[in-house]
Design a protein around this motif. Structure first.
Motif, PDB file in Angstrom:
ATOM      1  N   TRP A  67       6.910  10.283   1.380  1.00 54.19           N
ATOM      2  CA  TRP A  67       6.638   8.699   0.674  1.00 54.19           C
ATOM      3  C   TRP A  67       7.637   7.879   1.033  1.00 54.19           C
ATOM      4  O   TRP A  67       7.486   6.667   0.984  1.00 54.19           O
ATOM      5  CB  TRP A  67       6.284   8.859  -0.393  1.00 54.19           C
ATOM      6  CG  TRP A  67       7.258   9.430  -1.764  1.00 54.19           C
ATOM      7  CD1 TRP A  67       7.461  10.844  -1.803  1.00 54.19           C
ATOM      8  CD2 TRP A  67       8.471   8.520  -2.099  1.00 54.19           C
ATOM      9  NE1 TRP A  67       8.719  10.819  -2.884  1.00 54.19           N
ATOM     10  CE2 TRP A  67       9.134   9.408  -2.677  1.00 54.19           C
ATOM     11  CE3 TRP A  67       8.793   7.261  -2.093  1.00 54.19           C
ATOM     12  CZ2 TRP A  67      10.321   9.035  -3.637  1.00 54.19           C
ATOM     13  CZ3 TRP A  67       9.884   6.892  -2.559  1.00 54.19           C
ATOM     14  CH2 TRP A  67      10.649   8.035  -3.392  1.00 54.19           C
TER      15      TRP A  67
ATOM     16  N   PHE B 199       7.752  -0.671   3.532  1.00 48.23           N
ATOM     17  CA  PHE B 199       7.371  -1.502   2.450  1.00 48.23           C
ATOM     18  C   PHE B 199       8.411  -2.504   1.995  1.00 48.23           C
ATOM     19  O   PHE B 199       8.131  -3.683   2.122  1.00 48.23           O
ATOM     20  CB  PHE B 199       6.790  -1.045   1.143  1.00 48.23           C
ATOM     21  CG  PHE B 199       5.901  -1.731   0.284  1.00 48.23           C
ATOM     22  CD1 PHE B 199       4.598  -1.725   0.252  1.00 48.23           C
ATOM     23  CD2 PHE B 199       6.598  -2.455  -0.523  1.00 48.23           C
ATOM     24  CE1 PHE B 199       3.807  -2.390  -0.445  1.00 48.23           C
ATOM     25  CE2 PHE B 199       5.949  -3.183  -1.381  1.00 48.23           C
ATOM     26  CZ  PHE B 199       4.613  -3.326  -1.587  1.00 48.23           C
TER      27      PHE B 199
ATOM     28  N   VAL C 102       3.807  -8.495  -2.171  1.00 52.57           N
ATOM     29  CA  VAL C 102       3.503  -6.868  -2.582  1.00 52.57           C
ATOM     30  C   VAL C 102       2.030  -6.651  -2.258  1.00 52.57           C
ATOM     31  O   VAL C 102       1.704  -5.590  -1.874  1.00 52.57           O
ATOM     32  CB  VAL C 102       4.020  -6.838  -3.995  1.00 52.57           C
ATOM     33  CG1 VAL C 102       3.265  -5.304  -4.521  1.00 52.57           C
ATOM     34  CG2 VAL C 102       5.435  -7.016  -4.336  1.00 52.57           C
ATOM     35  N   VAL C 103       1.080  -7.541  -2.723  1.00 53.45           N
ATOM     36  CA  VAL C 103      -0.507  -7.033  -2.788  1.00 53.45           C
ATOM     37  C   VAL C 103      -0.953  -7.199  -1.171  1.00 53.45           C
ATOM     38  O   VAL C 103      -1.451  -6.391  -0.815  1.00 53.45           O
ATOM     39  CB  VAL C 103      -1.107  -8.085  -3.381  1.00 53.45           C
ATOM     40  CG1 VAL C 103      -2.832  -8.028  -2.970  1.00 53.45           C
ATOM     41  CG2 VAL C 103      -0.926  -8.180  -4.899  1.00 53.45           C
TER      42      VAL C 103
ATOM     43  N   CYS D 153       0.247  -3.722   0.156  1.00 52.87           N
ATOM     44  CA  CYS D 153      -0.249  -2.888  -0.162  1.00 52.87           C
ATOM     45  C   CYS D 153      -1.612  -2.617   0.380  1.00 52.87           C
ATOM     46  O   CYS D 153      -1.955  -1.525   0.863  1.00 52.87           O
ATOM     47  CB  CYS D 153      -0.654  -2.958  -1.888  1.00 52.87           C
ATOM     48  SG  CYS D 153       0.678  -2.801  -3.000  1.00 52.87           S
TER      49      CYS D 153
ATOM     50  N   LEU E 212      -0.533  -1.220   3.799  1.00 54.17           N
ATOM     51  CA  LEU E 212      -0.242   0.183   3.452  1.00 54.17           C
ATOM     52  C   LEU E 212      -1.480   1.125   3.769  1.00 54.17           C
ATOM     53  O   LEU E 212      -1.510   2.123   4.458  1.00 54.17           O
ATOM     54  CB  LEU E 212       0.216   0.430   1.992  1.00 54.17           C
ATOM     55  CG  LEU E 212       0.909   1.805   1.841  1.00 54.17           C
ATOM     56  CD1 LEU E 212       1.906   2.223   2.951  1.00 54.17           C
ATOM     57  CD2 LEU E 212       1.432   1.799   0.443  1.00 54.17           C
ATOM     58  N   VAL E 213      -2.743   0.700   3.099  1.00 56.88           N
ATOM     59  CA  VAL E 213      -3.803   1.197   3.390  1.00 56.88           C
ATOM     60  C   VAL E 213      -4.244   1.355   4.557  1.00 56.88           C
ATOM     61  O   VAL E 213      -4.676   2.403   5.114  1.00 56.88           O
ATOM     62  CB  VAL E 213      -5.058   0.560   2.624  1.00 56.88           C
ATOM     63  CG1 VAL E 213      -6.435   1.527   2.713  1.00 56.88           C
ATOM     64  CG2 VAL E 213      -4.631   0.783   0.975  1.00 56.88           C
TER      65      VAL E 213
ATOM     66  N   MET F  15      -4.143  -4.780  -6.082  1.00 56.67           N
ATOM     67  CA  MET F  15      -2.870  -3.910  -5.867  1.00 56.67           C
ATOM     68  C   MET F  15      -2.857  -2.385  -6.562  1.00 56.67           C
ATOM     69  O   MET F  15      -2.619  -1.404  -5.915  1.00 56.67           O
ATOM     70  CB  MET F  15      -1.769  -4.357  -6.498  1.00 56.67           C
ATOM     71  CG  MET F  15      -0.257  -3.697  -6.445  1.00 56.67           C
ATOM     72  SD  MET F  15       1.142  -4.547  -7.057  1.00 56.67           S
ATOM     73  CE  MET F  15       0.737  -4.744  -8.976  1.00 56.67           C
TER      74      MET F  15
ATOM     75  N   THR G  81      -5.562  -0.526  -4.144  1.00 58.44           N
ATOM     76  CA  THR G  81      -4.960  -0.067  -2.914  1.00 58.44           C
ATOM     77  C   THR G  81      -3.766   1.025  -3.087  1.00 58.44           C
ATOM     78  O   THR G  81      -3.366   1.893  -2.301  1.00 58.44           O
ATOM     79  CB  THR G  81      -4.335  -1.255  -2.312  1.00 58.44           C
ATOM     80  OG1 THR G  81      -3.337  -2.007  -2.931  1.00 58.44           O
ATOM     81  CG2 THR G  81      -5.377  -2.158  -1.719  1.00 58.44           C
ATOM     82  N   LEU G  82      -2.930   0.748  -4.039  1.00 59.71           N
ATOM     83  CA  LEU G  82      -1.944   1.699  -4.512  1.00 59.71           C
ATOM     84  C   LEU G  82      -2.467   3.345  -4.857  1.00 59.71           C
ATOM     85  O   LEU G  82      -2.166   4.284  -4.148  1.00 59.71           O
ATOM     86  CB  LEU G  82      -1.077   1.432  -5.496  1.00 59.71           C
ATOM     87  CG  LEU G  82      -0.253   0.179  -5.165  1.00 59.71           C
ATOM     88  CD1 LEU G  82       0.717   0.055  -6.574  1.00 59.71           C
ATOM     89  CD2 LEU G  82       1.154   0.719  -4.241  1.00 59.71           C
TER      90      LEU G  82
ATOM     91  N   SER H 198      -3.408   4.666  -1.498  1.00 58.31           N
ATOM     92  CA  SER H 198      -2.458   5.086  -0.549  1.00 58.31           C
ATOM     93  C   SER H 198      -1.700   6.391  -1.113  1.00 58.31           C
ATOM     94  O   SER H 198      -1.268   7.102  -0.409  1.00 58.31           O
ATOM     95  CB  SER H 198      -1.360   3.898  -0.727  1.00 58.31           C
ATOM     96  OG  SER H 198      -1.840   2.707  -0.124  1.00 58.31           O
TER      97      SER H 198
END
Length: 238
Positions: free
Chosen positions: A92, A99, A141-142, A145, A148-149, A221, A224-225, A228
């Motif tokens: 991670w 990120f 940040v969003v 995220c 990230l997905v 967020m 998606t977190l 992820s």
């Protein structure tokens, strides 16, 4: 902590050297900002009122949604993953390093727009700077995220470019950064409400920020977190 800071620094250097990320984080956002700001201020008298917010949302969406997934595909789809296993380093940290380094790059581009738009295009500076920058960080940040997905679930760099267009293109049309959303049909306005850019642009333009202006960003967020983290756990097990 020292190792984590070194990894963030390493990711930042790699991002700068990557032509793909340089294009998404700086070159395209800057060219779009200069060209479209010139056009908007020429044909729309009130464009300068929200010029900083609209150009910033474009930059953030371009970098966060379209740019940030590329390193993740390279990292988790290569032998680097095995090296981390051998070194007993949690996988991670790759995603976390990418990120945070991406956040720094995107925020830097946002500052370029913030400081130059009032000088070159007579853009109006947001009145409440504390709320503006707080919302800016949340939108970054969003967006990251969401990126990230895409980075974790897409198998190749060629496919991620097409996949991210499913978010990027609607964000440009339905978020209000190009023209007022009231010009769109009700159905498209409803679809636009699932996009981070829509809520981010609205929150960054609001003078008296209310919880209702940004809680959808927190929901996006969170979703998606969860997706992820589940994928990262599966990658670690495999």
């Amino acid at each position: 902590m020292k190792a984590m800071l070194y990894e963030i620094f390493l990711h930042m250097k790699l991002n700068v050297r990557s032509k793909e990320l340089l294009v998404h984080y700086y070159i395209v956002p800057f060219i779009f900002y200069v060209l479209m700001s010139s056009v908007f201020t020429s044909i729309m008298p009130d464009a300068h009122l929200t010029l900083i917010q609209s150009m910033t949302v474009f930059s953030v969406t371009m970098g966060g949604v379209m740019g940030s997934p590329y390193p993740l595909i390279e990292f988790y789809g290569s032998e680097i993953k095995k090296a981390y296993h051998v070194g007993n380093i949690p996988l991670w940290t790759l995603a976390a390093g990418n990120f945070l380094s991406s956040l720094v790059h995107i925020f830097a581009m946002s500052l370029v727009i913030f400081f130059t738009a009032p000088i070159f295009f007579d853009a109006v500076v947001p009145k409440n700077l504390a709320e503006y920058f707080l919302m800016l960080l949340l939108v970054i940040v969003v967006s990251l995220c969401v990126g990230l997905v895409f980075g974790l679930y897409t198998k190749s760099s060629s496919k991620v470019g097409m996949a991210t267009q499913l978010v990027f293109m609607p964000s440009m049309i339905m978020s209000g950064i190009m023209f007022p959303v009231t010009l769109l049909p009700d159905s498209l306005q409803t679809i636009g409400k699932v996009l981070p850019a829509t809520w981010g642009f609205e929150a960054m333009c609001t003078e008296n920020l209310q919880f209702g202006s940004y809680y959808p960003l927190l929901i996006i967020m969170a979703i998606t977190l969860v997706l992820s983290l589940w994928k990262l756990r599966k990658i670690s097990i495999d």
